[in-house]
Design a protein around this motif. Structure first.
Motif, PDB file in Angstrom:
ATOM      1  N   SER A  42       0.809  -1.220   0.000  1.00 29.55           N
ATOM      2  CA  SER A  42       0.000   0.000   0.000  1.00 29.55           C
ATOM      3  C   SER A  42       0.843   1.271   0.000  1.00 29.55           C
ATOM      4  O   SER A  42       0.768   2.070  -0.943  1.00 29.55           O
ATOM      5  N   PRO A  43       1.691   1.518   1.003  1.00 29.28           N
ATOM      6  CA  PRO A  43       2.521   2.727   0.950  1.00 29.28           C
ATOM      7  C   PRO A  43       3.538   2.676  -0.178  1.00 29.28           C
ATOM      8  O   PRO A  43       3.866   3.715  -0.772  1.00 29.28           O
ATOM      9  N   LEU A  44       4.036   1.488  -0.476  1.00 31.76           N
ATOM     10  CA  LEU A  44       5.006   1.333  -1.559  1.00 31.76           C
ATOM     11  C   LEU A  44       4.427   1.796  -2.887  1.00 31.76           C
ATOM     12  O   LEU A  44       5.026   2.612  -3.609  1.00 31.76           O
ATOM     13  N   ILE A  45       3.249   1.299  -3.224  1.00 32.95           N
ATOM     14  CA  ILE A  45       2.604   1.675  -4.486  1.00 32.95           C
ATOM     15  C   ILE A  45       2.256   3.151  -4.506  1.00 32.95           C
ATOM     16  O   ILE A  45       2.467   3.844  -5.517  1.00 32.95           O
ATOM     17  N   GLU A  78     -15.067   1.758   0.719  1.00 35.67           N
ATOM     18  CA  GLU A  78     -15.856   1.462  -0.474  1.00 35.67           C
ATOM     19  C   GLU A  78     -15.243   0.352  -1.326  1.00 35.67           C
ATOM     20  O   GLU A  78     -15.894  -0.187  -2.229  1.00 35.67           O
ATOM     21  N   SER A  79     -13.983  -0.017  -1.036  1.00 34.56           N
ATOM     22  CA  SER A  79     -13.299  -1.052  -1.809  1.00 34.56           C
ATOM     23  C   SER A  79     -13.496  -2.455  -1.240  1.00 34.56           C
ATOM     24  O   SER A  79     -13.050  -3.430  -1.854  1.00 34.56           O
ATOM     25  N   THR A  90      -7.374   1.977  -9.078  1.00 37.70           N
ATOM     26  CA  THR A  90      -8.263   3.136  -8.938  1.00 37.70           C
ATOM     27  C   THR A  90      -7.599   4.219  -8.094  1.00 37.70           C
ATOM     28  O   THR A  90      -7.641   5.411  -8.435  1.00 37.70           O
ATOM     29  N   THR A  91      -6.957   3.803  -7.008  1.00 31.32           N
ATOM     30  CA  THR A  91      -6.277   4.772  -6.140  1.00 31.32           C
ATOM     31  C   THR A  91      -5.088   5.403  -6.848  1.00 31.32           C
ATOM     32  O   THR A  91      -4.874   6.619  -6.769  1.00 31.32           O
ATOM     33  N   VAL A  92      -4.307   4.598  -7.543  1.00 34.30           N
ATOM     34  CA  VAL A  92      -3.136   5.124  -8.254  1.00 34.30           C
ATOM     35  C   VAL A  92      -3.549   6.146  -9.298  1.00 34.30           C
ATOM     36  O   VAL A  92      -2.960   7.229  -9.395  1.00 34.30           O
ATOM     37  N   TRP A  93      -4.561   5.837 -10.083  1.00 30.75           N
ATOM     38  CA  TRP A  93      -4.986   6.753 -11.143  1.00 30.75           C
ATOM     39  C   TRP A  93      -5.548   8.051 -10.575  1.00 30.75           C
ATOM     40  O   TRP A  93      -5.414   9.103 -11.198  1.00 30.75           O
ATOM     41  N   SER A  94      -6.156   7.986  -9.397  1.00 29.04           N
ATOM     42  CA  SER A  94      -6.653   9.222  -8.780  1.00 29.04           C
ATOM     43  C   SER A  94      -5.501  10.061  -8.242  1.00 29.04           C
ATOM     44  O   SER A  94      -5.588  11.282  -8.183  1.00 29.04           O
TER      45      SER A  94
END
Length: 267
Positions: A42-45, A78-79, A90-94
């Motif tokens: 999670s923090p890495l990405i 929501e995930s 979705t999180t990365v693209w946002s």
């Protein structure tokens, strides 16, 4: 080239003499495979995406559950129920629409490891089991890819880098995971996270440090962690390091290697 929007986005990188425009373009052209979109992933990405790494591959076959959210900050309420790969994308693209996200919603196994690992410049292992850790190590050796590996305990963690396909200044092979841990611990001696528990922020510390080491490897800056195991003890608020070396008896890149491919991971 960097667009005007990218120049504005990465301004704090561009003023660093160790990165600058050339370094930022190298990050844009780089690709990183992250194994696991959980506590470490999670923090890495998030930080790899924020840094402007051009392509991030994410491999995970799990779905988001409510008890993940205490430490897996890549996902939101929501995930819950979504595939972790889809939630992560979705999180990365946002966060950064310039990042190309390549999803592998499957388990990393011997049959697919070389083809997946070989498609990226570097691998970051955030898996939570020894079977995957040994597989990732071996696949990176055969595919000749650097590996930044981290692992977590309830209040502690460890981090190191492997470039076992290279030799050092004396011509000796550099160590791999099997030099550090010749064999996995006996089954049942290391409890799973669901049994032992974990302070969520510890995953944040180690995953963030893992992102730092990946960026350093991509840019060739600073001193890496090859041959050094960084240890973090949250309860004592202490970092320490221990050195380790190539084991000439290890079965992967030792003097008489017995592992020639990934077939030993099948079955």
């Amino acid at each position: 080239m960097l667009t005007d929007e990218e120049i504005a986005r990465y301004r704090r990188h561009l003023v660093l003499k160790e990165i600058g425009g050339e370094g930022q373009r190298r990050l844009k052209q780089a690709s990183v495979l992250v194994v696991g979109a959980g506590g470490l992933g999670s923090p890495l990405i998030l930080y790899l995406a924020a840094a402007g790494v051009g392509q991030i591959g994410i491999i995970d076959d799990d779905r988001v559950s409510l008890d993940n959210l205490q430490r897996q900050v890549l996902h939101g309420t929501e995930s819950v129920g979504m595939q972790k790969t889809r939630s992560a994308a979705t999180t990365v693209w946002s966060l950064n629409p310039h990042v190309d996200v390549k999803l592998f919603t499957t388990r990393l196994v011997a049959e697919n490891a070389i083809s997946i690992v070989g498609g990226f410049d570097i691998v970051a292992d955030g898996s939570d089991n020894f079977t995957t850790r040994y597989l990732v190590n071996d696949a990176c050796y055969f595919a000749k890819r650097p590996l930044v590996a981290a692992a977590l305990g309830p209040f502690d963690g460890q981090l190191t880098t492997f470039r076992a396909f290279e030799t050092d200044a004396d011509g000796k092979p550099k160590p791999n995971y099997r030099c550090l841990f010749p064999a996995p611990p006996p089954e049942g001696t290391v409890p799973a996270c669901s049994e032992a528990g974990i302070l969520g922020a510890v995953a944040g510390v180690l995953g963030t440090l893992q992102a730092v080491e990946v960026v350093k490897e991509l840019l060739g800056i600073g001193e890496g962690l090859v041959g050094r195991l960084m240890l973090y003890d949250a309860l004592q608020a202490r970092f320490s390091q221990i050195g380790y070396a190539w084991d000439p008896e290890n079965p992967l890149n030792g003097r008489n290697p017995s592992l020639k491919d990934l077939s030993h991971h099948i079955g």
